[in-house]
Design a protein around this motif. Structure first.
Motif, mmCIF file in Angstrom:
data_model
loop_
_atom_site.group_PDB
_atom_site.id
_atom_site.type_symbol
_atom_site.label_atom_id
_atom_site.label_comp_id
_atom_site.label_asym_id
_atom_site.label_seq_id
_atom_site.Cartn_x
_atom_site.Cartn_y
_atom_site.Cartn_z
ATOM 1 N N SER A 84 0.810 -1.222 0.000
ATOM 2 C CA SER A 84 0.000 0.000 0.000
ATOM 3 C C SER A 84 0.839 1.265 0.000
ATOM 4 O O SER A 84 0.331 2.354 -0.270
ATOM 5 N N GLY A 85 2.130 1.143 0.304
ATOM 6 C CA GLY A 85 2.987 2.329 0.267
ATOM 7 C C GLY A 85 3.235 2.857 -1.129
ATOM 8 O O GLY A 85 3.822 3.939 -1.288
ATOM 9 N N LEU A 86 2.773 2.143 -2.142
ATOM 10 C CA LEU A 86 3.005 2.564 -3.522
ATOM 11 C C LEU A 86 2.442 3.948 -3.812
ATOM 12 O O LEU A 86 3.054 4.735 -4.559
ATOM 13 N N VAL A 87 1.276 4.292 -3.255
ATOM 14 C CA VAL A 87 0.640 5.577 -3.584
ATOM 15 C C VAL A 87 1.022 6.671 -2.583
ATOM 16 O O VAL A 87 0.380 7.722 -2.545
ATOM 17 N N GLU A 88 2.057 6.426 -1.786
ATOM 18 C CA GLU A 88 2.527 7.461 -0.877
ATOM 19 C C GLU A 88 3.418 8.467 -1.590
ATOM 20 O O GLU A 88 3.708 9.543 -1.068
ATOM 21 N N SER A 89 3.854 8.137 -2.782
ATOM 22 C CA SER A 89 4.713 9.023 -3.558
ATOM 23 C C SER A 89 3.952 10.273 -3.976
ATOM 24 O O SER A 89 2.748 10.235 -4.255
ATOM 25 N N ALA A 90 4.673 11.384 -4.034
ATOM 26 C CA ALA A 90 4.066 12.636 -4.497
ATOM 27 C C ALA A 90 3.994 12.712 -6.005
ATOM 28 O O ALA A 90 3.260 13.548 -6.554
ATOM 29 N N ALA A 91 4.733 11.838 -6.697
ATOM 30 C CA ALA A 91 4.830 11.943 -8.157
ATOM 31 C C ALA A 91 3.481 11.836 -8.870
ATOM 32 O O ALA A 91 3.233 12.569 -9.835
ATOM 33 N N PRO A 92 2.565 10.935 -8.476
ATOM 34 C CA PRO A 92 1.297 10.828 -9.220
ATOM 35 C C PRO A 92 0.291 11.926 -8.907
ATOM 36 O O PRO A 92 -0.810 11.901 -9.455
#
Length: 856
Positions: free
Chosen positions: A339-347
């Motif tokens: 679930s940490g995949l969408v913690e990035s600010a890039a998307p």
């Protein structure tokens, strides 16, 4: 601020000299939105009731209440760890007395936006770990997914219960000068801070109870009730009462206190990776009684560390085989692995389109403007507008701080652009938000500090429930735009003004049907048993030395005589023999100035590692590891013990008397802890190992006191014997039996052989035998285990001894006493090693228990 002339006729308003002047002197910083004051300087409507209450409170009441708040924080041990501290020392939780107040209508909009964002990110995760249509249809660049270390290929195609990846979600919000809220960060991995938000509420609710009720504030208990119900429904098989554990990386994690606090508050067991084992695609909790099946793991560590077999091979924090157990449906994990995949600010820049595509809604609260430098046009724009941007790694990296480009020199900016061009896809640029400010108490005055609000949401059916409040963090200075505890920031309680009375809720849920009575006490992990054992040992290690020092101190300032001299020499031999002071300290004759300095250094910290303060630190360190296991009363007692022996050295004329009074308090505190152990702990294996540690250490310490205090020479002065009795807390018993007659053999009988004396070695051995006979290994074997044979052998040796055996018969040496004490010392340490080998280092519990569980 409102003018006093407008308020002076209102009932209850204090005269100007008594009112809370800090509020009147507060001046917000220009160019920032201030949460409390409007631009014209008036109090915002939703703050008015709070400010009126504070105005009526007055300076003295304010100070008294906040002193109580700091006391609660200290006594409850609310702490966090700072990674940059080389000592890794825990620090008191920095809570500001003035909460952040939120308007109800504004909060309703935030709730809707956060709930929507959580649903969107959950849907994105379900797609990226499933069909990956978002990549096929070019809604997301593959460069933002596959190179991301948080994308766990081993987790693709997992059966995720209810298709819920985010069981709890958090977003960091910031308010810009125009009053709008923006999302500046998403927390989807293992969001921290909800426990601290609850602690903030518990503290402010106690010290501002009347204000809280008068203003009318939303309660946060419903959020945690929903969270627990969500976790219960997540367990495989939908059990009525599933076994749920909180997986922590351990006591050196920044927020370990929160892990222990939430585990206790929610009613779950706090475990580390080594406490769990995977057998036949199921996860089990290792306990002294065997393996107990685990239904759900609430993880508080990054998912890459959760399984060294399929994820991060160098992890010592995880559970080997966990991924396969999840894949097979044998256990559920919250939040889902990956679930940490969408913690990035890039998307972030792609979320508005994704929201319309996946939810058929417009994004209610956008993130702060973000440019992924992997796109050529975005990189060019970033280079042209560098001064107004914050540069971050595209994929979150621990320990990497954001770069505020406007603060860089010309050479540093050139170097930054070179790095961006060399690896553009590894960076994102975000618009720098001028964070709003709120008043913070600093140096006895209210000063504006920037705030970031972390808001929490938990899965509830097909939507998300948002905590009516959150964790407000403040910056350390007005010039700092990073709100982080690691950089010296603080926190506030967050009050949402209620539109209607909030119902009283409890986490105690009535069962669907009657539960069977249970008196089980066997679900004790080996690590916890080990910590309880050593907590008992460390507490008992302190007490006898405190008694020896307390017995010595008055004699150091008494007039010289042979009895006093003998007692002082005896105390010195004991302290030196136990390693607390040097053995070559010259005693001389009274006054014993040199020895007095050494003994006071022992009490007040000293420079060596063998002082009482160091021993107390060990007590508190192990107690901290047991926060979810020991009572609040026991923790407060341990905290008080630490505080007492952290006192500064008093002035010269009263040092000895102050030290005596301090040691009296320490003895009382240790006695209070012993009373709690005896009267408040259920008689299970946890209590048993704690008491085994106490009894073993007391036997060792008393053996040492006799060995170094009396020695093996036949000569024994009355002063020497008196100090031994005081050190052994047995003076009253001795005098009641023998009046004023002092004989070495009688003292030895009382301290060594008398099973009726709770301070004697014999008493400790008798209790140790009882405890060892009740341990699992003794119950399941036909033959006594090694630890059982050891303690029985020692008890028998003591029981067969007679006081007259220690009389001098043909020389000047107590040969039999020396032989017995040496054996006791050696074999008591062997007993500790056997217990460690049998219970604290076990890797594979009983195979019979595993087979029994597999049939359920």
């Amino acid at each position: 601020m409102q003018d006093y002339e407008m308020m002076k006729d209102r009932p209850g308003v204090l005269p100007p000299e008594d009112r809370l002047k800090r509020l009147e002197l507060y001046r917000p910083a220009p160019d920032f939105y201030d949460e409390m004051l409007a631009p014209e300087g008036t109090v915002r409507p939703h703050w008015k009731a709070l400010i009126d209450s504070f105005e009526e409170m007055g300076e003295a009441d304010w100070a008294r209440r906040w002193q109580e708040g700091r006391r609660i924080i200290h006594e409850n041990g609310i702490t966090y760890n700072v990674y940059s501290d080389p000592r890794n020392a825990e620090r008191p939780w920095p809570l500001d007395p003035l909460p952040l107040v939120m308007d109800s209508s504004e909060w309703a909009a935030i709730e809707q936006a956060i709930s929507q964002r959580a649903r969107l990110l959950n849907a994105i995760l379900a797609d990226l770990y499933g069909s990956q249509k978002l990549l096929d249809d070019r809604f997301l660049p593959p460069e933002l997914v596959f190179p991301n270390p948080a994308f766990l290929r081993a987790c693709c195609g997992f059966p995720v219960p209810g298709n819920i990846y985010l069981h709890i979600y958090a977003a960091d919000l910031a308010r810009s000068p125009d009053g709008h809220w923006w999302v500046i960060a998403d927390r989807t991995q293992a969001p921290s801070g909800a426990g601290y938000a609850l602690e903030n509420r518990l503290v402010s609710g106690r010290v501002l109870r009347d204000v809280f009720r008068g203003v009318g504030i939303e309660r946060v208990a419903s959020f945690f009730q929903t969270y627990r119900e969500t976790l219960r429904a997540l367990a495989p098989g939908h059990k009525e009462n599933p076994r749920i554990v909180v997986l922590t990386p351990g006591p050196y994690n920044e927020t370990y206190f929160e892990h222990a606090f939430l585990a206790r508050y929610l009613g779950y067991s706090l475990v580390e990776g080594a406490d769990l084992a995977v057998r036949e695609n199921r996860v089990f909790l290792r306990t002294l009684g065997g393996l107990l099946p685990v239904d759900l793991i609430l993880r508080r560590q990054d998912d890459t560390y959760c399984d060294p077999l399929e994820l991060r091979g160098d992890s010592v924090l995880g559970v080997p085989g966990l991924v396969q157990a999840v894949r097979s449906g044998g256990v559920a994990v919250a939040n889902a692995l990956g679930s940490g995949l969408v913690e990035s600010a890039a998307p972030s820049g792609f979320l508005p389109a994704l929201c319309r595509h996946m939810l058929h809604e417009d994004l209610k609260m956008p993130a702060v403007a973000t440019w992924w430098c992997g796109q050529k046009a975005a990189l060019s724009w970033v280079e042209d507008h560098l001064d107004s941007l914050v540069i971050k790694p595209a994929f979150p990296a621990r320990g990497v701080e954001p770069v505020f480009a406007g603060r860089l020199s010309r050479a540093e900016k050139t170097a930054l652009i070179t790095r961006l061009r060399a690896a553009p896809g590894a960076y994102v640029a975000q618009e720098q938000v001028a964070l709003s400010t709120a008043p913070v108490l600093e140096d006895n005055a209210l000063r504006p500090r920037h705030v970031v609000l972390r808001v929490y949401a938990v899965a509830a059916g097909d939507s998300y429930a948002v905590m009516p409040g959150g964790l407000t963090r403040t910056t350390s200075s007005l010039g700092d735009l990073v709100a982080s505890m690691q950089s010296g920031g603080g926190s506030k309680d967050t009050w949402v003004v209620a539109t209607k009375p909030s119902p009283d809720l409890t986490l105690l849920r009535p069962p669907a049907g009657p539960l069977d009575i249970s008196r089980a006490t066997f679900d004790l992990p080996s690590r916890v048993a080990d910590n309880l054992f050593w907590l008992g040992r460390y507490v008992e290690r302190v007490e006898p030395i405190v008694r020896v020092v307390r017995a010595m101190l008055p004699r150091l300032v008494q007039d010289a005589n042979l009895t006093t001299q003998a007692a002082v020499e005896t105390g010195l031999r004991i302290l030196a023999g136990q390693g607390y002071v040097r053995s070559d300290i010259p005693i001389g004759s009274a006054p014993f100035n040199g020895l007095e300095r050494e003994v006071l250094a022992l009490v007040y910290g000293g420079q060596t590692g063998n002082n009482l303060t160091a021993s107390i630190r060990s007590v508190r360190r192990v107690g901290r590891l047991l926060r979810d296991r020991i009572s609040s009363d026991a923790w407060r007692v341990l905290n008080q013990l630490h505080e007492q022996l952290s006192a500064p050295l008093p002035p010269e004329p009263i040092r000895v008397s102050s030290a005596q009074a301090l040691l009296d308090q320490v003895i009382s505190t240790i006695s209070a802890f012993s009373g709690l152990v005896m009267e408040s702990m259920t008689r299970g294996d946890g209590w048993r190992f704690l008491d085994i540690g106490r009894r073993l250490e007391r036997a060792l310490q008393m053996t040492g006191i006799i060995r170094y205090g009396l020695g093996f020479d036949c000569e024994a002065d009355s002063g020497q014997l008196e100090l031994l009795l005081e050190a052994g807390d047995s003076s009253i018993t001795y005098r009641s039996r023998y009046l004023t007659s002092m004989q070495a053999d009688l003292v030895l009988d009382l301290l060594l052989l008398d099973e009726a004396n709770p301070r004697s070695v014999a008493y400790q051995l008798a209790r140790l035998r009882e405890h060892v006979d009740r341990l699992p290994a003794s119950q399941s074997r036909f033959r006594r285990p090694a630890e059982g044979r050891l303690v029985l052998s020692l008890l028998t040796a003591v029981q067969l001894s007679e006081a007259r055996d220690f009389l001098c018969t043909g020389g000047a040496h107590r040969t039999q006493l020396e032989t017995l004490l040496q054996r006791l010392s050696k074999e008591l340490w062997s007993l500790s090693e056997e217990l460690t080998r049998e219970y604290f280092s076990q890797a594979v519990p009983s195979r019979q228990f595993l087979l029994a569980e597999s049939r359920l």
